[in-house]
Write a protein that holds these residues in place. Structure first.
Motif, mmCIF file in Angstrom:
data_model
loop_
_atom_site.group_PDB
_atom_site.id
_atom_site.type_symbol
_atom_site.label_atom_id
_atom_site.label_comp_id
_atom_site.label_asym_id
_atom_site.label_seq_id
_atom_site.Cartn_x
_atom_site.Cartn_y
_atom_site.Cartn_z
ATOM 1 N N SER A 87 3.683 -4.891 0.261
ATOM 2 C CA SER A 87 4.892 -4.070 0.363
ATOM 3 C C SER A 87 6.013 -4.586 -0.539
ATOM 4 C CB SER A 87 5.382 -3.999 1.815
ATOM 5 O OG SER A 87 5.833 -5.265 2.258
ATOM 6 N N ASN A 88 5.883 -5.819 -1.040
ATOM 7 C CA ASN A 88 6.881 -6.385 -1.950
ATOM 8 C C ASN A 88 6.475 -6.278 -3.418
ATOM 9 O OD1 ASN A 88 8.803 -7.204 -0.036
ATOM 10 N ND2 ASN A 88 7.574 -9.002 0.468
ATOM 11 N N ASP A 89 5.303 -5.732 -3.678
ATOM 12 C CA ASP A 89 4.807 -5.586 -5.053
ATOM 13 C C ASP A 89 5.340 -4.271 -5.621
ATOM 14 O OD1 ASP A 89 3.422 -5.275 -7.423
ATOM 15 O OD2 ASP A 89 1.479 -5.849 -6.578
ATOM 16 N N GLY A 90 6.257 -4.365 -6.555
ATOM 17 C CA GLY A 90 6.876 -3.183 -7.138
ATOM 18 C C GLY A 90 5.909 -2.252 -7.847
ATOM 19 N N LYS A 91 4.714 -2.735 -8.142
ATOM 20 C CA LYS A 91 3.720 -1.917 -8.856
ATOM 21 C C LYS A 91 2.932 -1.027 -7.894
ATOM 22 C CE LYS A 91 3.147 -5.681 -12.086
ATOM 23 N NZ LYS A 91 2.346 -6.863 -12.305
ATOM 24 N N GLU A 92 2.969 -1.342 -6.617
ATOM 25 C CA GLU A 92 2.199 -0.578 -5.629
ATOM 26 C C GLU A 92 3.079 0.496 -4.984
ATOM 27 O OE1 GLU A 92 -1.014 -0.841 -5.053
ATOM 28 O OE2 GLU A 92 -1.290 -2.576 -6.357
ATOM 29 N N PRO A 93 2.550 1.695 -4.787
ATOM 30 C CA PRO A 93 3.324 2.772 -4.151
ATOM 31 C C PRO A 93 3.275 2.646 -2.626
ATOM 32 C CG PRO A 93 1.179 3.595 -4.796
ATOM 33 C CD PRO A 93 1.236 2.164 -5.252
ATOM 34 N N VAL A 94 3.796 1.542 -2.112
ATOM 35 C CA VAL A 94 3.713 1.245 -0.686
ATOM 36 C C VAL A 94 5.113 1.090 -0.117
ATOM 37 C CG1 VAL A 94 2.919 -0.467 0.989
ATOM 38 C CG2 VAL A 94 1.480 0.098 -0.957
ATOM 39 N N THR A 95 5.364 1.693 1.010
ATOM 40 C CA THR A 95 6.622 1.540 1.738
ATOM 41 C C THR A 95 6.392 0.514 2.843
ATOM 42 O OG1 THR A 95 7.191 3.843 1.308
ATOM 43 C CG2 THR A 95 8.362 2.759 3.098
ATOM 44 N N SER A 96 7.346 -0.373 3.026
ATOM 45 C CA SER A 96 7.188 -1.364 4.090
ATOM 46 C C SER A 96 7.031 -0.659 5.436
ATOM 47 C CB SER A 96 8.387 -2.314 4.129
ATOM 48 O OG SER A 96 9.549 -1.631 4.556
ATOM 49 N N ALA A 97 6.199 -1.233 6.285
ATOM 50 C CA ALA A 97 5.954 -0.672 7.616
ATOM 51 C C ALA A 97 5.808 -1.833 8.599
ATOM 52 C CB ALA A 97 4.692 0.187 7.611
#
Length: 153
Positions: free
Chosen positions: A114-124
């Motif tokens: 969730s902290n990798d700016g390259k991944e399209p992931v929102t923290s959950a």
């Protein structure tokens, strides 16, 4: 007898039963900062039968959003909200701690996806309550957060 007096507000929100010392964090959640135009009354470390000491925040002309309620519930799980209209309480309720929040917290684990700016992931995070302690568990890496206000985004 000592009496605490804070003036009534015509329309807006009163947040009561905030843990002592957390009122400034509630104001930050509400977006109220130096230069803000809202009329705010705040009392810190006032006596409370229920909590021993508590903070109170009144904001004239502000009706809080669901996201703001969720954020407040994470740092003040026993807070009560009073919605005021024309000097009268129109609605009174306790905050409800959500079971899960997305995009409200930052994971303290630097290696979490969730902290990798390259991944399209929102923290959950899954929110858990154990007696008087509220903590969050990252849904990706399992890291637990006990000082939630430090990781609010």
């Amino acid at each position: 007898m000592n009496v605490l007096t804070i003036s009534k507000i015509k329309d807006g929100t009163v947040i009561d039963h905030i843990p002592s010392g957390k009122a400034l964090e509630v104001l930050r959640i509400l977006g109220i900062r130096r230069g803000s135009r809202e009329r705010v009354s705040m009392a810190m470390n006032v006596e409370s039968k229920k909590m021993k000491r508590k903070d109170i925040v009144k904001v004239e002309g502000k009706f809080i959003s669901e996201e703001e309620l969720n954020r407040i519930s994470l740092i003040a799980p026993d807070a009560t909200i009073n919605i005021i209209e024309n000097f009268e309480i129109r609605r009174k309720f306790r905050v409800r701690i959500p079971e899960r929040v997305e995009g409200l917290l930052r994971c303290p684990n630097g290696n979490c996806i969730s902290n990798d700016g390259k991944e399209p992931v929102t923290s959950a995070f899954r929110i858990e309550k154990s007696e008087n302690l509220v903590f969050a568990v990252c849904m990706y890496c399992g890291k637990k957060i006990y000082e939630i206000e430090e990781y609010l985004v």
